[in-house]
Design a protein around this motif. Sequence first.
Motif, short mmCIF file in Angstrom:
data_model
loop_
_atom_site.label_atom_id
_atom_site.label_comp_id
_atom_site.label_asym_id
_atom_site.label_seq_id
_atom_site.Cartn_x
_atom_site.Cartn_y
_atom_site.Cartn_z
N LYS A 114 0.86 -1.19 0.00
CA LYS A 114 0.00 0.00 0.00
C LYS A 114 0.90 1.25 0.00
CE LYS A 114 -3.97 -2.17 0.12
NZ LYS A 114 -3.45 -3.52 -0.19
N ILE A 115 1.67 1.38 -1.08
CA ILE A 115 2.71 2.40 -1.14
C ILE A 115 2.14 3.81 -1.04
CG2 ILE A 115 2.78 2.77 -3.64
CD1 ILE A 115 5.83 2.27 -1.35
N LEU A 116 0.91 4.03 -1.51
CA LEU A 116 0.31 5.36 -1.37
C LEU A 116 0.10 5.72 0.09
CD1 LEU A 116 -2.30 5.50 -4.29
CD2 LEU A 116 -0.04 6.54 -4.18
N ASN A 117 -0.22 4.72 0.90
CA ASN A 117 -0.37 4.98 2.33
C ASN A 117 0.99 5.14 3.00
OD1 ASN A 117 -2.93 3.23 1.50
ND2 ASN A 117 -3.48 4.47 3.27
N VAL A 118 1.98 4.41 2.51
CA VAL A 118 3.33 4.52 3.06
C VAL A 118 3.85 5.95 2.91
CG1 VAL A 118 5.74 3.82 2.76
CG2 VAL A 118 3.94 2.10 2.75
N ILE A 119 3.73 6.52 1.71
CA ILE A 119 4.28 7.86 1.50
C ILE A 119 3.41 8.95 2.12
CG2 ILE A 119 5.49 7.18 -0.61
CD1 ILE A 119 3.33 8.55 -2.25
N SER A 120 2.25 8.55 2.66
CA SER A 120 1.38 9.51 3.36
C SER A 120 1.37 9.28 4.87
CB SER A 120 -0.06 9.38 2.82
OG SER A 120 -0.10 9.57 1.42
N ASP A 121 2.25 8.43 5.33
CA ASP A 121 2.32 8.08 6.75
C ASP A 121 3.17 9.12 7.49
OD1 ASP A 121 2.85 6.99 9.25
OD2 ASP A 121 3.09 4.95 8.50
N PRO A 122 2.62 9.83 8.47
CA PRO A 122 3.37 10.86 9.20
C PRO A 122 4.62 10.34 9.90
CG PRO A 122 1.03 11.05 9.65
CD PRO A 122 1.22 9.76 8.91
N ASN A 123 4.72 9.04 10.09
CA ASN A 123 5.88 8.47 10.76
C ASN A 123 6.97 8.03 9.78
OD1 ASN A 123 4.77 8.50 13.53
ND2 ASN A 123 3.29 7.08 12.66
N LYS A 124 6.77 8.29 8.49
CA LYS A 124 7.74 7.91 7.48
C LYS A 124 8.44 9.15 6.91
CE LYS A 124 6.87 3.51 7.66
NZ LYS A 124 7.88 2.56 8.17
N PRO A 125 9.66 8.97 6.40
CA PRO A 125 10.41 10.13 5.90
C PRO A 125 9.77 10.81 4.70
CG PRO A 125 11.53 8.06 5.36
CD PRO A 125 10.45 7.72 6.34
N PHE A 126 8.98 10.08 3.91
CA PHE A 126 8.34 10.68 2.75
C PHE A 126 7.44 11.84 3.17
CE2 PHE A 126 8.67 6.04 2.41
CZ PHE A 126 9.65 5.94 1.44
N TYR A 127 6.67 11.61 4.20
CA TYR A 127 5.76 12.63 4.75
C TYR A 127 6.54 13.69 5.53
CZ TYR A 127 1.65 14.43 7.33
OH TYR A 127 0.66 15.22 7.86
N GLN A 128 7.47 13.23 6.35
CA GLN A 128 8.19 14.15 7.22
C GLN A 128 8.99 15.19 6.44
OE1 GLN A 128 10.34 11.22 9.46
NE2 GLN A 128 8.61 10.74 10.81
N TYR A 129 9.63 14.77 5.36
CA TYR A 129 10.39 15.74 4.57
C TYR A 129 9.49 16.55 3.64
CZ TYR A 129 14.64 13.78 6.48
OH TYR A 129 15.63 13.40 7.35
N LEU A 130 8.36 15.99 3.23
CA LEU A 130 7.38 16.78 2.49
C LEU A 130 6.89 17.94 3.34
CD1 LEU A 130 5.48 17.13 0.01
CD2 LEU A 130 3.87 15.60 1.19
N SER A 131 6.74 17.71 4.63
CA SER A 131 6.24 18.75 5.54
C SER A 131 7.21 19.92 5.69
CB SER A 131 5.94 18.14 6.92
OG SER A 131 7.14 17.81 7.60
N LYS A 132 8.45 19.73 5.30
CA LYS A 132 9.46 20.77 5.45
C LYS A 132 9.42 21.80 4.31
CE LYS A 132 12.68 17.87 8.06
NZ LYS A 132 12.52 18.64 9.34
#
Length: 404
Positions: free
Chosen positions: A182-200
């Motif tokens: 469920k890669i779309l959920n992975v990159i939207s997970d607040p505990n993963k780097p995909f989301y964390q660095y997007l937030s920056k």
Amino acid sequence: MDATRLIHTRTSLVLFILFSSGTMDEVTLIVLQHGFMGNTGHMAHIERELTNVTSDQSVSILNVQANEGKYSYDGIDICGERLALAIQDHIQEIELEGSKKVKRFVMIGYSLGGLMARYAIGILGEAGFFDTVEPLYYITFATPHMGIRREATSKSNRFYNYLFGHMLSRSGEQLLFRDEQKILNVISDPNKPFYQYLSKFKVRRAYGNLINDRTVPYWTAAMETVDYTDDPENSELMFDQDYESIVSSVDDQKSAKKRTRSSVGLVRIIFMATLSPLALPIAIAYVGTTSALSQARSKRLLETKYTKSHSDSFTTTTASSSSTSSDNNTSSTTRLSGASWRPMDLLLPEQIEIQSNLEALDWERVMVYIDGVNAHGSIVCRQGWLTNDGGRAVVQHLVDTLVI
């Protein structure tokens, strides 16, 4: 000492002082990533317009080639890895001469390219990229942030979900939530780097087509669990005075004045309807063959080159990820006023979780109304026959509002 030797010595001294003092030209890197079955030509119009206004600035534009054509079938994760590597290689080329340093970063993704970009952002972040580079803009055009699965309210929608989930290799599986990770959920997970660095990123912006986009509807491009209106053709739309296809407000009034479809658009629809019976069998055969080859290629890549970044801890969603998304974030998302909302009650739980997590970030949502047979292509002026005034206005809006 002769004059020539003196000049050479003084020049060397100046260069030594310049570099030893850390004075270097700071570069803003703008990355363009096309979408599914795309190529760099699909982003050529944006590249030209950006080049025209940044030619006198310290700006480098990278129109990525790594995921062209058949390679875009391989999945968001593999494509995202390629994108990250292409960015790192490009930066090495820029900084090789020693007088330039990339200090600011803009990521622009079209369609599936916006999801590749989010994956690449996580890879770059984990590698320490953003320790020295400031993330400015993350911008998407018609990107299916919540996938492309339709509500199963009709046979045609169910057929669409089945067809594209089985024929587009790993990318299709991921967009239809048929993948185990469920890669779309992975990159939207607040505990993963995909989301964390997007937030920056200082600015996150999503352009979406209100009508005429049969590939990526507005709700998934703009990360909504509701549709603006059941019948946009009969809604009163207020447009930006400077950008003719940018919608500034929507009022659901059945008697309202509405735009009419141009004769050029009708001619194109008739042409496409005539051509479709001839082209469809060829297209299905090509897509099926390319998908099969992609599955084999992706399997080899996942077993070898990409095993490290695909570890369970990196690409597995955490429990109740949506519940943590709003703990430390207050969304000031830009939306239109006066809109009519239709709840989408049959979305998957995975889609609702994605929307909830992404909603916790600040977003600029830009609603686009393009009169044409394929607004999905026109929104970035993807090809000559898809380029129209509506698409040009959208790209101009991007150029005018990109402050670097």
